[in-house]
Motif scaffolding. Sequence first.
Motif, PDB file in Angstrom:
ATOM      1  N   LEU A  51      51.741  -2.087 -11.356  1.00 50.66           N
ATOM      2  CA  LEU A  51      50.316  -2.429 -11.321  1.00 50.66           C
ATOM      3  C   LEU A  51      49.827  -2.919  -9.957  1.00 50.66           C
ATOM      4  N   ALA A  52      50.706  -3.070  -8.992  1.00 51.38           N
ATOM      5  CA  ALA A  52      50.305  -3.701  -7.732  1.00 51.38           C
ATOM      6  C   ALA A  52      49.158  -2.954  -7.055  1.00 51.38           C
ATOM      7  N   GLU A  53      49.218  -1.634  -7.036  1.00 58.74           N
ATOM      8  CA  GLU A  53      48.171  -0.875  -6.344  1.00 58.74           C
ATOM      9  C   GLU A  53      46.821  -1.034  -7.028  1.00 58.74           C
ATOM     10  N   ARG A  54      46.803  -1.118  -8.354  1.00 59.00           N
ATOM     11  CA  ARG A  54      45.538  -1.334  -9.065  1.00 59.00           C
ATOM     12  C   ARG A  54      44.934  -2.686  -8.690  1.00 59.00           C
ATOM     13  N   PHE A  55      45.778  -3.698  -8.613  1.00 56.12           N
ATOM     14  CA  PHE A  55      45.285  -5.028  -8.260  1.00 56.12           C
ATOM     15  C   PHE A  55      44.799  -5.071  -6.816  1.00 56.12           C
ATOM     16  N   LEU A  56      45.533  -4.455  -5.919  1.00 52.82           N
ATOM     17  CA  LEU A  56      45.115  -4.459  -4.511  1.00 52.82           C
ATOM     18  C   LEU A  56      43.801  -3.716  -4.335  1.00 52.82           C
ATOM     19  N   ALA A  57      43.593  -2.645  -5.095  1.00 51.57           N
ATOM     20  CA  ALA A  57      42.339  -1.890  -4.989  1.00 51.57           C
ATOM     21  C   ALA A  57      41.150  -2.704  -5.476  1.00 51.57           C
ATOM     22  N   ALA A  58      41.375  -3.612  -6.430  1.00 50.80           N
ATOM     23  CA  ALA A  58      40.284  -4.412  -6.993  1.00 50.80           C
ATOM     24  C   ALA A  58      40.037  -5.707  -6.232  1.00 50.80           C
ATOM     25  N   ALA A  59      41.023  -6.171  -5.478  1.00 46.41           N
ATOM     26  CA  ALA A  59      40.967  -7.499  -4.862  1.00 46.41           C
ATOM     27  C   ALA A  59      40.323  -7.466  -3.475  1.00 46.41           C
ATOM     28  N   HIS A  60      39.975  -8.648  -2.995  1.00 49.44           N
ATOM     29  CA  HIS A  60      39.461  -8.807  -1.635  1.00 49.44           C
ATOM     30  C   HIS A  60      40.585  -9.373  -0.760  1.00 49.44           C
ATOM     31  N   PRO A  61      40.964  -8.681   0.311  1.00 46.10           N
ATOM     32  CA  PRO A  61      42.053  -9.168   1.160  1.00 46.10           C
ATOM     33  C   PRO A  61      41.591 -10.301   2.075  1.00 46.10           C
ATOM     34  N   LEU A  62      42.517 -11.165   2.423  1.00 43.65           N
ATOM     35  CA  LEU A  62      42.259 -12.240   3.377  1.00 43.65           C
ATOM     36  C   LEU A  62      43.080 -12.004   4.632  1.00 43.65           C
ATOM     37  N   GLU A  63      42.433 -12.093   5.774  1.00 46.27           N
ATOM     38  CA  GLU A  63      43.138 -11.944   7.050  1.00 46.27           C
ATOM     39  C   GLU A  63      43.574 -13.280   7.626  1.00 46.27           C
ATOM     40  N   GLY A  64      43.097 -14.370   7.036  1.00 42.74           N
ATOM     41  CA  GLY A  64      43.478 -15.678   7.546  1.00 42.74           C
ATOM     42  C   GLY A  64      42.563 -16.760   7.021  1.00 42.74           C
ATOM     43  N   ALA A  65      42.520 -17.871   7.731  1.00 41.44           N
ATOM     44  CA  ALA A  65      41.711 -19.023   7.350  1.00 41.44           C
ATOM     45  C   ALA A  65      40.976 -19.537   8.578  1.00 41.44           C
ATOM     46  N   ALA A  66      39.852 -20.189   8.328  1.00 41.47           N
ATOM     47  CA  ALA A  66      39.080 -20.826   9.399  1.00 41.47           C
ATOM     48  C   ALA A  66      38.829 -22.273   9.017  1.00 41.47           C
ATOM     49  N   PHE A  67      39.113 -23.180   9.953  1.00 38.56           N
ATOM     50  CA  PHE A  67      38.894 -24.610   9.751  1.00 38.56           C
ATOM     51  C   PHE A  67      37.683 -25.015  10.582  1.00 38.56           C
ATOM     52  N   HIS A  68      36.688 -25.590   9.908  1.00 39.88           N
ATOM     53  CA  HIS A  68      35.423 -25.927  10.560  1.00 39.88           C
ATOM     54  C   HIS A  68      35.363 -27.424  10.827  1.00 39.88           C
ATOM     55  N   PHE A  69      35.366 -27.769  12.101  1.00 38.85           N
ATOM     56  CA  PHE A  69      35.232 -29.155  12.535  1.00 38.85           C
ATOM     57  C   PHE A  69      33.883 -29.298  13.233  1.00 38.85           C
ATOM     58  N   PRO A  70      33.372 -30.500  13.380  1.00 44.12           N
ATOM     59  CA  PRO A  70      32.085 -30.671  14.078  1.00 44.12           C
ATOM     60  C   PRO A  70      32.117 -30.023  15.461  1.00 44.12           C
ATOM     61  N   GLY A  71      31.298 -28.987  15.622  1.00 43.19           N
ATOM     62  CA  GLY A  71      31.182 -28.319  16.917  1.00 43.19           C
ATOM     63  C   GLY A  71      32.320 -27.372  17.245  1.00 43.19           C
ATOM     64  N   GLN A  72      33.242 -27.109  16.310  1.00 41.80           N
ATOM     65  CA  GLN A  72      34.390 -26.255  16.613  1.00 41.80           C
ATOM     66  C   GLN A  72      34.884 -25.548  15.361  1.00 41.80           C
ATOM     67  N   GLU A  73      35.215 -24.274  15.496  1.00 40.00           N
ATOM     68  CA  GLU A  73      35.867 -23.506  14.437  1.00 40.00           C
ATOM     69  C   GLU A  73      37.244 -23.078  14.934  1.00 40.00           C
ATOM     70  N   VAL A  74      38.273 -23.434  14.177  1.00 39.49           N
ATOM     71  CA  VAL A  74      39.650 -23.092  14.526  1.00 39.49           C
ATOM     72  C   VAL A  74      40.142 -22.048  13.537  1.00 39.49           C
ATOM     73  N   ARG A  75      40.598 -20.903  14.051  1.00 38.65           N
ATOM     74  CA  ARG A  75      41.004 -19.802  13.184  1.00 38.65           C
ATOM     75  C   ARG A  75      42.517 -19.648  13.140  1.00 38.65           C
ATOM     76  N   LEU A  76      43.009 -19.383  11.948  1.00 31.88           N
ATOM     77  CA  LEU A  76      44.417 -19.077  11.728  1.00 31.88           C
ATOM     78  C   LEU A  76      44.484 -17.641  11.219  1.00 31.88           C
ATOM     79  N   ARG A  77      45.188 -16.800  11.946  1.00 29.92           N
ATOM     80  CA  ARG A  77      45.305 -15.397  11.550  1.00 29.92           C
ATOM     81  C   ARG A  77      46.643 -15.179  10.847  1.00 29.92           C
ATOM     82  N   PHE A  78      46.598 -14.572   9.659  1.00 27.02           N
ATOM     83  CA  PHE A  78      47.827 -14.296   8.938  1.00 27.02           C
ATOM     84  C   PHE A  78      48.693 -13.302   9.714  1.00 27.02           C
ATOM     85  N   GLN A  79      49.997 -13.529   9.650  1.00 22.61           N
ATOM     86  CA  GLN A  79      50.956 -12.711  10.399  1.00 22.61           C
ATOM     87  C   GLN A  79      51.680 -11.695   9.524  1.00 22.61           C
ATOM     88  N   HIS A  80      51.230 -11.559   8.274  1.00 14.83           N
ATOM     89  CA  HIS A  80      51.824 -10.583   7.342  1.00 14.83           C
ATOM     90  C   HIS A  80      53.314 -10.869   7.169  1.00 14.83           C
TER      91      HIS A  80
END
Length: 364
Positions: free
Chosen positions: A57-86
Amino acid sequence: MRVLIIGAGPTGLTLALALRHRGIAYRLIECRTGPERWSRALGLQARTLEVLDRLGLAERFLAAAHPLEGAAFHFPGQEVRLRFQHVHPRFPSMVVLPQYETERLLTDAGAAPEFGTEFLEMQNGNALLRHQDGRLEWAAADWIAGCDGAHSSLRHSLELPFPGHRYPQQLVLADLPLEGLDRARMHVFPDRPAPLICFPLPDGHWRTVALLPPDAPPPAQGSLAPFQRPGLTLGEPSWWNLFRISQRQIPRMQIDRRLLLGDAAHIHSPAGGQGMNLGIQDAWSLAAAFAEGPGAVGLWAGRRHGLARQVIRATDLMTRMMTTRSPVLASLRDRAFRLVAGTPALARQMESGLAGLRYPAPPA
């Protein structure tokens, strides 16, 4: 062998399919009269995608899901991004799919729940069921698996304690249109007094989660105030909910031929997106144990109980870190986020945790 499964959420549906995969007879009952449509759990980890892959079922789930490339941390006046390394060789570390879609895909794969059938009690090893028309039935089974959530009727019938505690913070959840954030990432606003986390949903909306301090007055139904941040434009929510979270765990997951798994056995903070994944993995590994025999089931119960205890500790630490009211601890937390995002080795460790790779690989 025949297994009676109580509860047709993701855990029960997965157990049904895993048993069918191994040629073990089952019956899956659900007290709800039909599927429900609200998102609840969201994240599917790479480790869970391995389970779904075993079921084809993995391909069915991947086709329906939204992928994430990483995370972003929002601090006052600054956005710090973390990119997933797979970190996983085949699957994304985490994808976003509402729980009702997970349940739909598992049901469509042939899990065959009997809706409107409620478990009432146990007597002499048999289960008393009540059907939607009021008819009562005594059902016999070699094993009974309670996958019926935090308010498990099977757990209550066994008079098992569910020790733990409720967090003082309130959580406000909403699914809504939102503009101003990159949809390739989950977004974390760790600012006090009410941290905010935003997840992009496959339908173009967002899941927003605000953690209110213990002394905050409850917001009005449907209020967007907890989610407002500079630069964000919020639309009308399609779903809004206010609740408190708890961490609890039963003393053991097996009582003779009765078993508890998923939220019926352990609940914890949603930090890290662990809950639904842990239940799905409980189910797959239990089916493998059934195929080996009663001794393997006993080993399964001990191992999964220990693993759930580790998850509870980890999610508790994350929750306390996100909700701290100490300026000093909050400053240390924010520095830690920046350090992890800027250090590839630390970022990889964090991603491995989100991907569920610290859990045992699913048995063949």
